[in-house]
Design a protein around this motif. Structure first.
Motif, PDB file in Angstrom:
ATOM      1  N   THR A 123       0.866  -1.175   0.000  1.00  0.00           N
ATOM      2  CA  THR A 123       0.000   0.000   0.000  1.00  0.00           C
ATOM      3  C   THR A 123       0.910   1.236   0.000  1.00  0.00           C
ATOM      4  O   THR A 123       1.852   1.301   0.788  1.00  0.00           O
ATOM      5  CB  THR A 123      -0.843   0.029   1.297  1.00  0.00           C
ATOM      6  N   VAL A 124       0.658   2.198  -0.894  1.00  0.00           N
ATOM      7  CA  VAL A 124       1.443   3.443  -0.875  1.00  0.00           C
ATOM      8  C   VAL A 124       0.534   4.600  -0.455  1.00  0.00           C
ATOM      9  O   VAL A 124      -0.535   4.799  -1.052  1.00  0.00           O
ATOM     10  CB  VAL A 124       2.058   3.770  -2.259  1.00  0.00           C
ATOM     11  N   ILE A 125       0.960   5.325   0.600  1.00  0.00           N
ATOM     12  CA  ILE A 125       0.225   6.531   1.016  1.00  0.00           C
ATOM     13  C   ILE A 125       1.195   7.704   1.059  1.00  0.00           C
ATOM     14  O   ILE A 125       2.388   7.513   1.295  1.00  0.00           O
ATOM     15  CB  ILE A 125      -0.428   6.379   2.410  1.00  0.00           C
ATOM     16  N   SER A 126       0.687   8.898   0.819  1.00  0.00           N
ATOM     17  CA  SER A 126       1.507  10.073   1.108  1.00  0.00           C
ATOM     18  C   SER A 126       1.015  10.652   2.428  1.00  0.00           C
ATOM     19  O   SER A 126      -0.187  10.662   2.713  1.00  0.00           O
ATOM     20  CB  SER A 126       1.426  11.101  -0.023  1.00  0.00           C
ATOM     21  N   VAL A 127       1.972  11.086   3.245  1.00  0.00           N
ATOM     22  CA  VAL A 127       1.661  11.697   4.537  1.00  0.00           C
ATOM     23  C   VAL A 127       2.342  13.063   4.516  1.00  0.00           C
ATOM     24  O   VAL A 127       3.503  13.203   4.871  1.00  0.00           O
ATOM     25  CB  VAL A 127       2.197  10.840   5.703  1.00  0.00           C
ATOM     26  N   LEU A 128       1.619  14.053   4.022  1.00  0.00           N
ATOM     27  CA  LEU A 128       2.250  15.350   3.750  1.00  0.00           C
ATOM     28  C   LEU A 128       1.388  16.474   4.302  1.00  0.00           C
ATOM     29  O   LEU A 128       0.169  16.337   4.411  1.00  0.00           O
ATOM     30  CB  LEU A 128       2.424  15.538   2.232  1.00  0.00           C
ATOM     31  N   THR A 129       2.057  17.586   4.652  1.00  0.00           N
ATOM     32  CA  THR A 129       1.290  18.745   5.103  1.00  0.00           C
ATOM     33  C   THR A 129       1.023  19.630   3.891  1.00  0.00           C
ATOM     34  O   THR A 129       1.873  19.786   3.023  1.00  0.00           O
ATOM     35  CB  THR A 129       2.071  19.549   6.156  1.00  0.00           C
ATOM     36  N   LYS A 130      -0.189  20.170   3.855  1.00  0.00           N
ATOM     37  CA  LYS A 130      -0.547  21.052   2.744  1.00  0.00           C
ATOM     38  C   LYS A 130       0.136  22.393   2.921  1.00  0.00           C
ATOM     39  O   LYS A 130       0.367  22.823   4.062  1.00  0.00           O
ATOM     40  CB  LYS A 130      -2.057  21.259   2.722  1.00  0.00           C
ATOM     41  N   LYS A 131       0.433  23.055   1.797  1.00  0.00           N
ATOM     42  CA  LYS A 131       1.053  24.382   1.882  1.00  0.00           C
ATOM     43  C   LYS A 131       0.225  25.290   2.783  1.00  0.00           C
ATOM     44  O   LYS A 131      -0.992  25.344   2.664  1.00  0.00           O
ATOM     45  CB  LYS A 131       1.124  25.000   0.483  1.00  0.00           C
ATOM     46  N   LEU A 136      -1.593  20.812   9.272  1.00  0.00           N
ATOM     47  CA  LEU A 136      -2.258  19.512   9.345  1.00  0.00           C
ATOM     48  C   LEU A 136      -1.753  18.545   8.282  1.00  0.00           C
ATOM     49  O   LEU A 136      -1.472  18.919   7.148  1.00  0.00           O
ATOM     50  CB  LEU A 136      -3.767  19.707   9.167  1.00  0.00           C
ATOM     51  N   CYS A 137      -1.653  17.295   8.684  1.00  0.00           N
ATOM     52  CA  CYS A 137      -1.209  16.255   7.768  1.00  0.00           C
ATOM     53  C   CYS A 137      -2.369  15.768   6.918  1.00  0.00           C
ATOM     54  O   CYS A 137      -3.461  15.550   7.435  1.00  0.00           O
ATOM     55  CB  CYS A 137      -0.714  15.068   8.591  1.00  0.00           C
ATOM     56  N   GLU A 138      -2.110  15.587   5.640  1.00  0.00           N
ATOM     57  CA  GLU A 138      -3.123  14.978   4.791  1.00  0.00           C
ATOM     58  C   GLU A 138      -2.613  13.609   4.346  1.00  0.00           C
ATOM     59  O   GLU A 138      -1.477  13.490   3.893  1.00  0.00           O
ATOM     60  CB  GLU A 138      -3.382  15.855   3.572  1.00  0.00           C
ATOM     61  N   ILE A 139      -3.460  12.609   4.514  1.00  0.00           N
ATOM     62  CA  ILE A 139      -3.052  11.265   4.093  1.00  0.00           C
ATOM     63  C   ILE A 139      -3.839  10.876   2.849  1.00  0.00           C
ATOM     64  O   ILE A 139      -5.061  10.998   2.797  1.00  0.00           O
ATOM     65  CB  ILE A 139      -3.291  10.225   5.205  1.00  0.00           C
ATOM     66  N   ARG A 140      -3.098  10.436   1.838  1.00  0.00           N
ATOM     67  CA  ARG A 140      -3.708  10.115   0.559  1.00  0.00           C
ATOM     68  C   ARG A 140      -3.285   8.708   0.156  1.00  0.00           C
ATOM     69  O   ARG A 140      -2.094   8.376   0.218  1.00  0.00           O
ATOM     70  CB  ARG A 140      -3.192  11.131  -0.458  1.00  0.00           C
ATOM     71  N   LEU A 141      -4.241   7.877  -0.217  1.00  0.00           N
ATOM     72  CA  LEU A 141      -3.927   6.527  -0.689  1.00  0.00           C
ATOM     73  C   LEU A 141      -3.576   6.597  -2.171  1.00  0.00           C
ATOM     74  O   LEU A 141      -4.415   6.932  -3.001  1.00  0.00           O
ATOM     75  CB  LEU A 141      -5.130   5.602  -0.484  1.00  0.00           C
ATOM     76  N   LEU A 142      -2.310   6.297  -2.494  1.00  0.00           N
ATOM     77  CA  LEU A 142      -1.857   6.377  -3.880  1.00  0.00           C
ATOM     78  C   LEU A 142      -1.924   5.027  -4.586  1.00  0.00           C
ATOM     79  O   LEU A 142      -2.113   4.954  -5.792  1.00  0.00           O
ATOM     80  CB  LEU A 142      -0.415   6.895  -3.931  1.00  0.00           C
TER      81      LEU A 142
END
Ligand code: TXA
Ligand code: MG
Length: 351
Positions: A180-188, A192-198
């Motif tokens: 499973t690949v997710i990104s765990v990144l903060t928006k500009k 807050l962290c946004e988690i997205r399932l890639l």
């Protein structure tokens, strides 16, 4: 031509793996998901060799594999709290996290992106290899680009034999689809962290969401093809993947509809058309088939998908109709891989 050895994961052979990797060579290694083609992640020349050997597009970045949590400090600029909790819950295991990259990670690994994908695998073979090399290992699936991912050493040999010195045979891969690949990144402009399932895999969006305590957004590329020329959150998702030589068609709907569809080939099957269906269904179809697991067992289905796709090639199948799996939970991983194998060709038998 390089002579390709296939060896078991003995202590001595793992030492050899460490030596080869430190010398800038590539080695194919068992992981619990699919076989990986590994190089020293800090050696840009070795890493670029991966792209050459696989025939991989230059804009598709690699996952860096670590054997202990401390290793991640060298790789990322930030390790958000949510990501730490996810690492604790799912590592070692089939979860990859895309995080802001450190300056030490070569552009050759990330294809110039500002982020790096990191995973701690569970396979003792891969973990021992990382320790023996003494560096994190960049490793994509060990198939030729565009071919089904390899879940057995023989699959790697078929695709890469003659181009790499060594394959470590750790048996077949339990999970059978990539992590499973997710990104765990903060928006500009936000903390807050946004988690997205890639890319869906054996660790599901619901499981991730429960541990992280936030929603997981499913990237649109998971279930649809990207418009030509658009930027992908996970570049690997934009390519037709996992494709056997046969034309693959994903069939939505119940078994009765599938049976009606197959009846057309039972009488005349000059084109070598095959079916891929659930356990216990094949005998009723009157045409050649592969069963890929129980209808309610998505994990079992995942472990057999790539093997089945390669089998169709061996059988010279021209076309394959596939019973579509559920899109729920782990089923989404099975569906996502089959959808790509089908180059997004989906039909429905329901009226
Ligand atoms: O289970 C797995 O993940 C296997 C084993 C060997 O660990 N590896 C694997 O690697 O499947 P690969 O290269 O076949 O797939 C890596 C995926 C690609 O879709 C790629 O685009 C994405 O991860 N990826 C890598 N780095 C990324 C980044 N910085 N941002 C977004 N996506 C990234
Ligand atoms: Mg791959």
């Amino acid at each position: 031509m390089t002579e390709t050895k296939v060896l078991p994961p003995t202590t001595e052979n793992i030492k050899l793996v460490g030596q080869l990797l430190r010398d800038g060579r590539l080695v194919a290694l068992h992981t619990e998901t699919v076989y990986g083609l590994a190089a020293n992640a800090f050696d840009p020349e070795a890493v670029s060799g991966i792209f050459t050997v696989k025939g991989r597009p230059q804009d598709n970045p690699l996952i860096v594999h670590i054997s202990e949590l401390n290793d991640i400090r060298k790789l990322v600029r930030r390790f958000p709290e949510a990501a730490q909790r996810l690492a604790e819950a799912f590592w070692p295991g089939p979860l990859t996290m895309v995080l802001p990259k450190s300056a030490e990670v070569p552009d050759a690994v990330t294809c110039g992106l500002d982020t790096v994908a990191v995973r701690m695998p569970e396979s003792p073979v891969m973990l021992a290899a990382i320790r023996a090399a003494g560096v994190p290992l960049a490793a994509p699936s060990a198939n030729r680009s565009g071919r089904p991912s390899p879940t057995r050493a023989a699959h790697v040999m078929d695709d890469l034999g003659g181009s790499i010195p060594l394959i470590i045979d750790g048996g077949s891969c339990d999970v059978g689809v990539e992590s499973t690949v997710i990104s765990v990144l903060t928006k500009k402009g936000s903390k807050l962290c946004e988690i997205r399932l890639l890319r869906p895999g054996a660790v599901t969006a619901d499981e991730i969401s429960a541990v992280a305590g936030t929603d997981v957004k499913i990237d649109s590329a998971v279930l649809s093809s990207l418009p030509e020329g658009s930027a992908a959150a996970s570049p690997g998702m934009k390519y037709r993947h996992y494709a056997p030589r046969a034309e693959v068609i994903l069939v939505e709907g119940g078994f009765d509809g599938f049976l009606r569809l197959c009846a057309g080939f039972a009488a005349n099957n000059d084109d070598n058309v095959w079916a891929m269906c659930f356990d216990g269904e094949g005998d009723r179809l009157g045409m050649p088939y592969v069963e890929y697991g129980a209808i309610d067992d998505p994990l079992g289905q995942c472990s057999r998908i790539f093997d089945a796709l390669r089998w169709f090639d061996e059988m010279g199948a021209k076309r394959v109709y596939v019973r579509a799996p559920s899109k729920d939970g782990v089923g989404l991983a099975a569906y996502n891989r089959l959808l790509r194998a089908a180059a997004f060709q989906v039909i429905s038998t329901d009226d």
